[in-house]
Motif scaffolding. Structure first.
Motif, PDB file in Angstrom:
ATOM      1  N   SER A   1      49.077  -0.014 -23.535  1.00 48.19           N
ATOM      2  CA  SER A   1      49.018  -0.955 -22.409  1.00 48.19           C
ATOM      3  C   SER A   1      48.503  -2.329 -22.823  1.00 48.19           C
ATOM      4  CB  SER A   1      48.115  -0.397 -21.304  1.00 48.19           C
ATOM      5  OG  SER A   1      46.761  -0.414 -21.696  1.00 48.19           O
ATOM      6  N   SER A   2      48.334  -2.523 -24.133  1.00 50.72           N
ATOM      7  CA  SER A   2      47.761  -3.782 -24.656  1.00 50.72           C
ATOM      8  C   SER A   2      46.421  -4.098 -24.001  1.00 50.72           C
ATOM      9  CB  SER A   2      48.748  -4.936 -24.439  1.00 50.72           C
ATOM     10  OG  SER A   2      49.978  -4.684 -25.084  1.00 50.72           O
ATOM     11  N   GLY A   3      45.673  -3.053 -23.709  1.00 47.77           N
ATOM     12  CA  GLY A   3      44.354  -3.219 -23.117  1.00 47.77           C
ATOM     13  C   GLY A   3      44.362  -3.580 -21.650  1.00 47.77           C
ATOM     14  N   GLU A   4      45.526  -3.512 -21.006  1.00 53.02           N
ATOM     15  CA  GLU A   4      45.639  -3.952 -19.613  1.00 53.02           C
ATOM     16  C   GLU A   4      45.309  -2.854 -18.603  1.00 53.02           C
ATOM     17  OE1 GLU A   4      49.551  -5.523 -19.148  1.00 53.02           O
ATOM     18  OE2 GLU A   4      49.284  -7.075 -20.674  1.00 53.02           O
ATOM     19  N   LEU A   5      45.403  -1.589 -19.010  1.00 51.50           N
ATOM     20  CA  LEU A   5      45.153  -0.478 -18.086  1.00 51.50           C
ATOM     21  C   LEU A   5      43.731   0.037 -18.278  1.00 51.50           C
ATOM     22  CD1 LEU A   5      45.928   1.672 -16.032  1.00 51.50           C
ATOM     23  CD2 LEU A   5      47.037   2.962 -17.877  1.00 51.50           C
ATOM     24  N   PRO A   6      42.841  -0.183 -17.316  1.00 51.89           N
ATOM     25  CA  PRO A   6      41.476   0.327 -17.427  1.00 51.89           C
ATOM     26  C   PRO A   6      41.471   1.857 -17.446  1.00 51.89           C
ATOM     27  CG  PRO A   6      41.631  -1.341 -15.693  1.00 51.89           C
ATOM     28  CD  PRO A   6      43.032  -0.979 -16.077  1.00 51.89           C
ATOM     29  N   PHE A   7      40.713   2.420 -18.378  1.00 51.62           N
ATOM     30  CA  PHE A   7      40.598   3.877 -18.429  1.00 51.62           C
ATOM     31  C   PHE A   7      39.139   4.275 -18.203  1.00 51.62           C
ATOM     32  CE2 PHE A   7      40.286   2.413 -22.835  1.00 51.62           C
ATOM     33  CZ  PHE A   7      39.167   3.087 -23.320  1.00 51.62           C
ATOM     34  N   TYR A   8      38.983   5.457 -17.626  1.00 54.56           N
ATOM     35  CA  TYR A   8      37.667   5.960 -17.237  1.00 54.56           C
ATOM     36  C   TYR A   8      37.483   7.348 -17.831  1.00 54.56           C
ATOM     37  CZ  TYR A   8      37.976   2.120 -13.947  1.00 54.56           C
ATOM     38  OH  TYR A   8      38.122   0.872 -13.407  1.00 54.56           O
ATOM     39  N   ASN A   9      36.310   7.604 -18.335  1.00 56.77           N
ATOM     40  CA  ASN A   9      36.039   8.900 -18.936  1.00 56.77           C
ATOM     41  C   ASN A   9      35.778   9.956 -17.873  1.00 56.77           C
ATOM     42  OD1 ASN A   9      35.260  10.841 -21.015  1.00 56.77           O
ATOM     43  ND2 ASN A   9      33.202  10.590 -20.161  1.00 56.77           N
ATOM     44  N   GLY A  10      36.486  11.079 -17.968  1.00 59.68           N
ATOM     45  CA  GLY A  10      36.268  12.187 -17.050  1.00 59.68           C
ATOM     46  C   GLY A  10      35.762  13.429 -17.736  1.00 59.68           C
ATOM     47  N   SER A  11      35.386  13.309 -19.013  1.00 61.13           N
ATOM     48  CA  SER A  11      34.870  14.448 -19.782  1.00 61.13           C
ATOM     49  C   SER A  11      33.410  14.172 -20.112  1.00 61.13           C
ATOM     50  CB  SER A  11      35.688  14.631 -21.066  1.00 61.13           C
ATOM     51  OG  SER A  11      35.137  15.635 -21.887  1.00 61.13           O
ATOM     52  N   ASN A  12      32.499  14.879 -19.444  1.00 56.07           N
ATOM     53  CA  ASN A  12      31.070  14.579 -19.603  1.00 56.07           C
ATOM     54  C   ASN A  12      30.590  14.533 -21.057  1.00 56.07           C
ATOM     55  OD1 ASN A  12      30.301  14.116 -16.927  1.00 56.07           O
ATOM     56  ND2 ASN A  12      30.037  16.284 -16.497  1.00 56.07           N
ATOM     57  N   PRO A  13      30.937  15.523 -21.899  1.00 60.30           N
ATOM     58  CA  PRO A  13      30.430  15.488 -23.275  1.00 60.30           C
ATOM     59  C   PRO A  13      31.001  14.344 -24.115  1.00 60.30           C
ATOM     60  CG  PRO A  13      31.021  17.727 -22.637  1.00 60.30           C
ATOM     61  CD  PRO A  13      31.583  16.816 -21.589  1.00 60.30           C
ATOM     62  N   LEU A  14      32.007  13.653 -23.597  1.00 68.36           N
ATOM     63  CA  LEU A  14      32.637  12.553 -24.329  1.00 68.36           C
ATOM     64  C   LEU A  14      32.118  11.184 -23.872  1.00 68.36           C
ATOM     65  CD1 LEU A  14      34.942  12.541 -26.501  1.00 68.36           C
ATOM     66  CD2 LEU A  14      36.501  11.910 -24.659  1.00 68.36           C
ATOM     67  N   ALA A  15      31.115  11.165 -23.014  1.00 73.74           N
ATOM     68  CA  ALA A  15      30.707   9.920 -22.367  1.00 73.74           C
ATOM     69  C   ALA A  15      30.333   8.823 -23.360  1.00 73.74           C
ATOM     70  CB  ALA A  15      29.547  10.177 -21.404  1.00 73.74           C
ATOM     71  N   LEU A  16      29.538   9.142 -24.353  1.00 76.86           N
ATOM     72  CA  LEU A  16      29.108   8.116 -25.303  1.00 76.86           C
ATOM     73  C   LEU A  16      30.298   7.546 -26.061  1.00 76.86           C
ATOM     74  CD1 LEU A  16      26.841   6.567 -26.764  1.00 76.86           C
ATOM     75  CD2 LEU A  16      26.701   8.492 -28.373  1.00 76.86           C
ATOM     76  N   GLU A  17      31.132   8.408 -26.618  1.00 79.51           N
ATOM     77  CA  GLU A  17      32.301   7.936 -27.373  1.00 79.51           C
ATOM     78  C   GLU A  17      33.232   7.105 -26.496  1.00 79.51           C
ATOM     79  OE1 GLU A  17      34.181  10.933 -30.210  1.00 79.51           O
ATOM     80  OE2 GLU A  17      32.877  12.183 -28.972  1.00 79.51           O
ATOM     81  N   ALA A  18      33.483   7.581 -25.282  1.00 79.02           N
ATOM     82  CA  ALA A  18      34.426   6.894 -24.400  1.00 79.02           C
ATOM     83  C   ALA A  18      33.926   5.511 -24.016  1.00 79.02           C
ATOM     84  CB  ALA A  18      34.676   7.733 -23.154  1.00 79.02           C
ATOM     85  N   LEU A  19      32.654   5.406 -23.666  1.00 78.91           N
ATOM     86  CA  LEU A  19      32.111   4.102 -23.280  1.00 78.91           C
ATOM     87  C   LEU A  19      32.080   3.151 -24.482  1.00 78.91           C
ATOM     88  CD1 LEU A  19      29.254   5.274 -20.901  1.00 78.91           C
ATOM     89  CD2 LEU A  19      31.397   4.161 -20.236  1.00 78.91           C
ATOM     90  N   CYS A  20      31.769   3.677 -25.654  1.00 77.21           N
ATOM     91  CA  CYS A  20      31.821   2.849 -26.863  1.00 77.21           C
ATOM     92  C   CYS A  20      33.247   2.392 -27.160  1.00 77.21           C
ATOM     93  CB  CYS A  20      31.257   3.613 -28.056  1.00 77.21           C
ATOM     94  SG  CYS A  20      29.462   3.795 -28.052  1.00 77.21           S
ATOM     95  N   ALA A  21      34.225   3.210 -26.773  1.00 75.46           N
ATOM     96  CA  ALA A  21      35.635   2.875 -27.016  1.00 75.46           C
ATOM     97  C   ALA A  21      36.195   1.917 -25.973  1.00 75.46           C
ATOM     98  CB  ALA A  21      36.475   4.148 -27.049  1.00 75.46           C
ATOM     99  N   GLY A  22      35.375   1.535 -25.011  1.00 72.29           N
ATOM    100  CA  GLY A  22      35.823   0.554 -24.031  1.00 72.29           C
ATOM    101  C   GLY A  22      36.182   1.095 -22.675  1.00 72.29           C
TER     102      GLY A  22
END
Length: 295
Positions: free
Chosen positions: A180-201
């Motif tokens: 999406s060239s960074g245009e589609l905001p994504f949200y983490n829905g996997s609790n154990p992945l929270a740190l990685e997902a937020l660090c990934a943007g």
């Protein structure tokens, strides 16, 4: 609408006879989540036992949630239906009561093709003007939407503005960002992945954790936003044992049991065939809560 931060999931409490949602206890739960710094409220997800409610009960919970939040933060109403028609009924109702967005997940009996999934979202979007969050959680829905399909729908359906990714695969999030060239905001829905997902943007974290962990989820998000990775890691690893347990144990029963341990009235156990937490699970929850949030 640009959502960032912690999108929190309330439970659906039931009355003493178990026949209907207890709206007073629901209001208390939502107020607790607001006190814990949540940036949006998302009733009627997995934690809220949406799949086990009648349409009338679903309407009650949706409407009361919007009324209780009263515009303090956005309300995102969860919709998960086998049929397009019923999903449209719920989407229209969400718009009528003043919800800010809908989170839509297709549920499958027959395996759906990509074209059928696209048709599902297009039909819903055509009936409302609300922003739509795609929700990908194959573990509960039986439908696994590829990053390619998600971005295709984002490009082709104007109301799709965000996606909650719950497969627990960080590569899915990277792929959504790239396609999406960074245009589609994504949200983490996997609790154990929270740190990685937020660090990934990830723009936010969709979670039931604030029910039990207070401000810790919001503090994690704030540390990442401030670029303080060390503080974020310490915060996350403090939360992780409980985050993993509530997912593996089943969100409705573990969150309700954890709230009860914290002195919050949660009404009756989850709807059958779901069961209440057993003695061993309650003991584990009690131990984890005391370790993470010592008095």
């Amino acid at each position: 609408m640009k959502l960032t931060g912690i999108i929190a999931y309330p439970i659906t409490p039931f009355t003493k006879d178990g026949t209907q949602p207890d709206l007073n206890k629901l209001a208390h739960n939502i107020e607790l989540l607001l006190q814990n710094g949540c940036d949006a409220i998302a009733p009627l997800g997995s934690t809220g036992e949406s799949a086990y409610l009648s349409f009338a009960e679903w309407q009650q919970v949706a409407q009361h949630s919007v009324q209780v939040v009263a515009g303090c933060v956005p309300v995102i109403i969860g919709i998960s239906e086998l049929t397009t028609e019923q999903a449209i009924h719920k989407a229209r109702f969400a718009e009528e009561i003043g919800a800010d967005a809908i989170m839509v997940i297709p549920v499958s009996y027959w395996k759906l093709t990509d074209d059928e999934i696209c048709g599902y979202y297009k039909a819903i979007a055509a009936e409302v003007s609300l922003p739509v969050m795609i929700y990908n959680n194959p573990a509960t829905s039986g439908v696994d939407m590829s990053p390619e399909l998600i971005v295709k729908m984002f490009r082709g359906i104007p109301q799709i503005t965000m996606v909650k990714e719950s497969t627990g695969d960080i590569q899915r999030m990277h792929k959504i960002h790239q396609l999406s060239s960074g245009e589609l905001p994504f949200y983490n829905g996997s609790n154990p992945l929270a740190l990685e997902a937020l660090c990934a943007g990830a723009s936010g974290w969709c979670t039931a954790a604030p029910n039990l962990l207070g401000m810790l989820p919001k503090e994690l998000f704030s540390h990442i936003q401030a670029g303080d990775l060390q503080a974020a890691k310490e915060n996350f690893y403090r939360q992780l044992p409980l985050l993993s347990f509530i997912v593996s144990g089943g969100l409705p029963k573990t969150v309700k049991a954890g709230l009860a341990l914290k002195g919050v009235e949660v009404g009756q156990p989850p709807r059958k065939p779901l069961t209440a937490a057993n003695e061993q699970e309650i003991a584990t929850l009690s131990r984890l809560l005391k370790q993470i949030l010592p008095e």
